[in-house]
Design a protein around this motif. Structure first.
Motif, short mmCIF file in Angstrom:
data_model
loop_
_atom_site.label_atom_id
_atom_site.label_comp_id
_atom_site.label_asym_id
_atom_site.label_seq_id
_atom_site.Cartn_x
_atom_site.Cartn_y
_atom_site.Cartn_z
N TRP A 1 0.98 -23.20 21.45
CA TRP A 1 0.87 -21.77 21.18
C TRP A 1 2.18 -21.29 20.58
CZ3 TRP A 1 -0.65 -20.57 26.93
CH2 TRP A 1 -1.89 -21.14 27.22
N LEU B 1 -9.50 -17.68 31.67
CA LEU B 1 -8.76 -18.34 30.60
C LEU B 1 -7.84 -17.35 29.88
CD1 LEU B 1 -11.57 -20.59 29.09
CD2 LEU B 1 -9.52 -21.39 30.27
N ARG C 1 -3.73 -17.55 30.11
CA ARG C 1 -3.00 -17.74 28.86
C ARG C 1 -1.95 -16.64 28.69
NH1 ARG C 1 -2.91 -16.68 23.30
NH2 ARG C 1 -2.63 -18.55 22.02
N ASN D 1 -10.90 -25.49 25.75
CA ASN D 1 -10.82 -24.11 25.28
C ASN D 1 -9.44 -23.71 24.74
OD1 ASN D 1 -13.48 -22.57 26.18
ND2 ASN D 1 -12.96 -24.00 27.83
N TRP D 2 -8.42 -24.50 25.05
CA TRP D 2 -7.06 -24.14 24.65
C TRP D 2 -6.50 -25.13 23.64
CZ3 TRP D 2 -4.07 -22.97 29.85
CH2 TRP D 2 -4.46 -21.71 30.34
#
Length: 400
Positions: free
Chosen positions: A398, A362, A366, A393-394
């Motif tokens: 971003w 991950l 990312r 998890n994300w």
């Protein structure tokens, strides 16, 4: 015969392609030329939903670098364009390898229209005289005939002349302007070239192209070799027998692949305990995956480009980027760069079957996506469809 596990074979192949480890320092201009030479060929494609393919292929190996370096290398004569795997940027020193194709353009299929050239000799002569008198030209410098629509298969006459003359080696691409080809006379670009002195016979040129292919592949099956330069009727068995005798290649038995060949420049990899640490996004036209059969056999990665497939029939997306993660192709990503908004839009991301999610993966993915976005001038990444185990998890946005 040496026996190698599949993982080691992949690592040797990735090292030969410059994709085993991430760059250790900020890229310099010389690194671009080194990378193209390492690959032998840099395929050209004009799709720009994200960065155009040749820039992306270099990003995968160099990291953050100024894309204009590619145009600078072309304009400086350090690279040239011609048909190799497909349309490619090629190191200038390899011009003799492709010259025989230019001298027999009738064998180039759709890339050269002999009937068109024969029936429009006066127009072609006038175009060449215009370039000689006024300097380099683009197709855009000439108007389309009244009532003619644009389109891939309805090129205006001057476009056809330029492409024919390019395939025949009478014109060369001296720069890219907004990624449009700019053509000039070969005699002006290579004033000292003399076919009688410098051109290679096709047989010798093919041998050298196969040699380049073997080195750029690092490790290969016999039936992977000819595709690199799209060679037809290449004497693979004869060449391999000669290379085995001289030590240019070493036979190896690879898990799941069987009989393969290791290029002598990759022999040191047998003694090294090399770990693959590179995680990056790849172009659909990256040499690592442009041979779909090789990608399937070596990486168990079934891939095809779907931009020419009707949307309703696509399995994945328009311009899907393979995700290389530490020696394996573990996923794919459909993205679009929204340039005005400075946003990289990730429409969908897929995991390959059997890939397990962990914190390391991950974090690597990312960072790879953020590096890719920043290099294109993005200030944010927006993520839409994600596998459930990644979505948990994300965040969906971003900012950086």
């Amino acid at each position: 015969m040496l026996s190698l596990p599949l993982t080691q074979a992949r690592h040797i192949h990735l090292a030969a392609q410059g994709l085993l480890r991430p760059p250790r320092r900020k890229a310099q201009f010389a690194d671009l030329l080194r990378s193209v030479r390492q690959m032998s060929l840099l395929q050209i494609d004009t799709i720009n939903v994200v960065a155009r393919s040749p820039y992306l292929v270099l990003f995968s190996r160099l990291g953050d670098y100024p894309p204009e370096w590619l145009e600078q290398a072309l304009a400086a004569g350090q690279l040239f364009e011609y048909w190799a795997h497909e349309a490619c940027f090629i190191p200038a020193e390899d011009y003799p390898l492709l010259r025989h194709r230019m001298l027999s353009p009738q064998a180039m299929g759709w890339k050269y229209n002999a009937e068109w050239a024969a029936t429009r000799q006066q127009e072609v002569a006038e175009l060449l005289a215009h370039i000689e008198a006024h300097g380099p030209v683009r197709s855009a410098d000439f108007a389309s005939p009244d009532g003619q629509r644009g389109g891939w298969w309805s090129w205006k006459p001057h476009k056809r002349h330029l492409e024919n003359l390019f395939t025949a080696g009478e014109l060369m691409v001296v720069e890219r302007r907004n990624f449009q080809r700019v053509y000039d006379l070969r005699q002006r670009v290579l004033p000292h070239w003399d076919d009688a002195l410098h051109a290679l016979e096709e047989k010798e040129a093919v041998r050298q192209m196969l040699r380049n292919s073997a080195q750029s592949l690092g490790l290969f099956r016999a039936d992977w070799l000819a595709d690199y330069y799209r060679l037809k009727r290449a004497p693979i068995k004869t060449i391999l027998a000669e290379w085995l005798e001289t030590g240019e290649v070493v036979p190896v038995d690879v898990e799941k692949l069987g009989q393969c060949y290791l290029h002598h420049s990759s022999l040191s990899m047998l003694q090294e305990n090399s770990r693959a640490t590179c995680t990056t996004l790849l172009s659909p036209f990256d040499p690592l995956v442009w041979d779909r059969k090789r990608a399937l056999e070596l990486f168990n990665f079934a891939y095809r480009l779907e931009c020419y497939t009707p949307e309703a029939k696509r399995q994945y997306g328009y311009f899907v980027l393979p995700i290389l993660h530490r020696g394996a192709l573990k996923g794919r990503l459909d993205a679009k760069m929204l340039r005005k908004e400075k946003i990289l839009l990730v429409k969908q991301l897929w995991l390959e079957p059997g890939v397990k999610i962990n914190e390391g993966l991950l974090a690597d993915w990312r960072q790879a996506i953020i590096r890719f976005a920043r290099w294109q001038g993005a200030e944010a990444v927006h993520l839409q469809k994600l596998p459930p185990e990644i979505a948990a998890n994300w965040a969906r946005e971003w900012m950086f």
